[in-house]
Write an enzyme that holds these catalytic residues in place. Structure first.
Site, short mmCIF file in Angstrom:
data_model
loop_
_atom_site.label_atom_id
_atom_site.label_comp_id
_atom_site.label_asym_id
_atom_site.label_seq_id
_atom_site.Cartn_x
_atom_site.Cartn_y
_atom_site.Cartn_z
N ILE A 1 -2.96 -8.31 -2.75
CA ILE A 1 -2.77 -6.78 -3.39
C ILE A 1 -1.21 -6.64 -3.35
O ILE A 1 -0.42 -7.21 -2.58
CB ILE A 1 -3.18 -5.89 -2.21
CG1 ILE A 1 -4.73 -6.14 -1.91
CG2 ILE A 1 -2.92 -4.40 -2.46
CD1 ILE A 1 -5.77 -5.74 -3.06
N GLU A 2 -0.65 -5.93 -4.27
CA GLU A 2 0.67 -5.58 -4.35
C GLU A 2 0.90 -3.83 -4.37
O GLU A 2 -0.07 -3.42 -4.88
CB GLU A 2 1.20 -5.95 -5.59
CG GLU A 2 2.69 -5.46 -5.96
CD GLU A 2 3.51 -5.61 -7.21
OE1 GLU A 2 4.58 -5.25 -7.65
OE2 GLU A 2 2.61 -6.12 -8.21
N LEU A 3 1.53 -3.63 -3.46
CA LEU A 3 2.13 -1.98 -3.29
C LEU A 3 3.63 -2.08 -3.91
O LEU A 3 4.53 -2.83 -3.43
CB LEU A 3 1.75 -1.46 -2.13
CG LEU A 3 0.59 -1.41 -1.60
CD1 LEU A 3 0.29 -0.78 -0.09
CD2 LEU A 3 -0.58 -1.02 -2.50
N ILE B 1 -3.76 -7.45 -7.79
CA ILE B 1 -3.96 -6.23 -8.08
C ILE B 1 -2.88 -5.27 -7.74
O ILE B 1 -2.37 -5.34 -6.50
CB ILE B 1 -5.18 -5.45 -7.59
CG1 ILE B 1 -6.49 -6.39 -7.94
CG2 ILE B 1 -5.40 -3.99 -8.04
CD1 ILE B 1 -7.84 -5.76 -7.05
#
Length: 186
Positions: free
Chosen positions: A134-136, A88
């Protein structure tokens, strides 16, 4: 002579508005809820009382995260963080601050940089308590360009050369579309 072309796909797209929520199975609603609140800034919201299973709803940034407790889930094993895995992604305002905060929290993460025509996107990948990636990133740096707007350079020598402004997959898709259009038989 009049030629009629039968429309192959007469369906219109479904009347979607936006992404509403992502549902995730988790071993502990409490642990996952704390992660999404404390690390990602989601807010716990009211969940319908008719559900007969343990879960939680969180909301922020225009989307929801729905947690569904499933204690039978296998334990998350400490495995390498792979940016090519399912994930995500959230846009953020300061990738450097993200890395400092994750480091302060003792969280493992990996970074990557994507570059296209001199535009760079910084990415940070890490796992939630159940192993979901998780990707930021600062993905807003790359403009959203429909493939139909891309010029392409066909590999066939029968075409004249045009400059390419899109990536490999976009070029292949445009070449395939062009060849399909030329192969229509009437």
């Amino acid at each position: 002579m009049q030629v009629e072309i039968e429309e192959v796909n007469s369906c219109e797209a479904l009347p979607l508005l936006s992404l509403n929520h992502v549902s995730l199975l988790c071993r502990s609603v409490w642990d996952s809820m704390r992660f999404y609140e404390e690390v990602l800034g989601f807010v716990l919201i009211k969940r319908p009382s008719s559900f007969n299973f343990n879960g939680a709803w969180l909301y922020n940034y225009g989307i929801g995260i729905h947690l569904i407790e499933s204690p039978a889930m296998e334990d998350f094993e400490l495995r390498p963080i792979n940016p090519k895995d399912n994930h995500i992604s959230f846009q953020c305002t300061d990738v450097g601050l993200v890395k400092r905060k994750l480091h302060e929290m003792g969280m493992r993460y990996v970074t990557a940089v994507v570059e296209d025509n001199g535009v760079k996107v910084d990415q940070v990948f890490f796992h939630d308590p159940d192993g979901y990636m998780i990707e930021l990133c600062n993905c807003e740096n790359i403009p959203i360009i429909p493939v139909s707007a891309c010029t392409f350079k066909p590999r066939s020598s029968s075409f004249t050369k045009a400059p390419t402004s899109c990536g490999f997959m976009e070029t292949l898709m445009m070449e395939s579309l062009s060849l399909d259009m030329m192969n229509f038989s009437f």
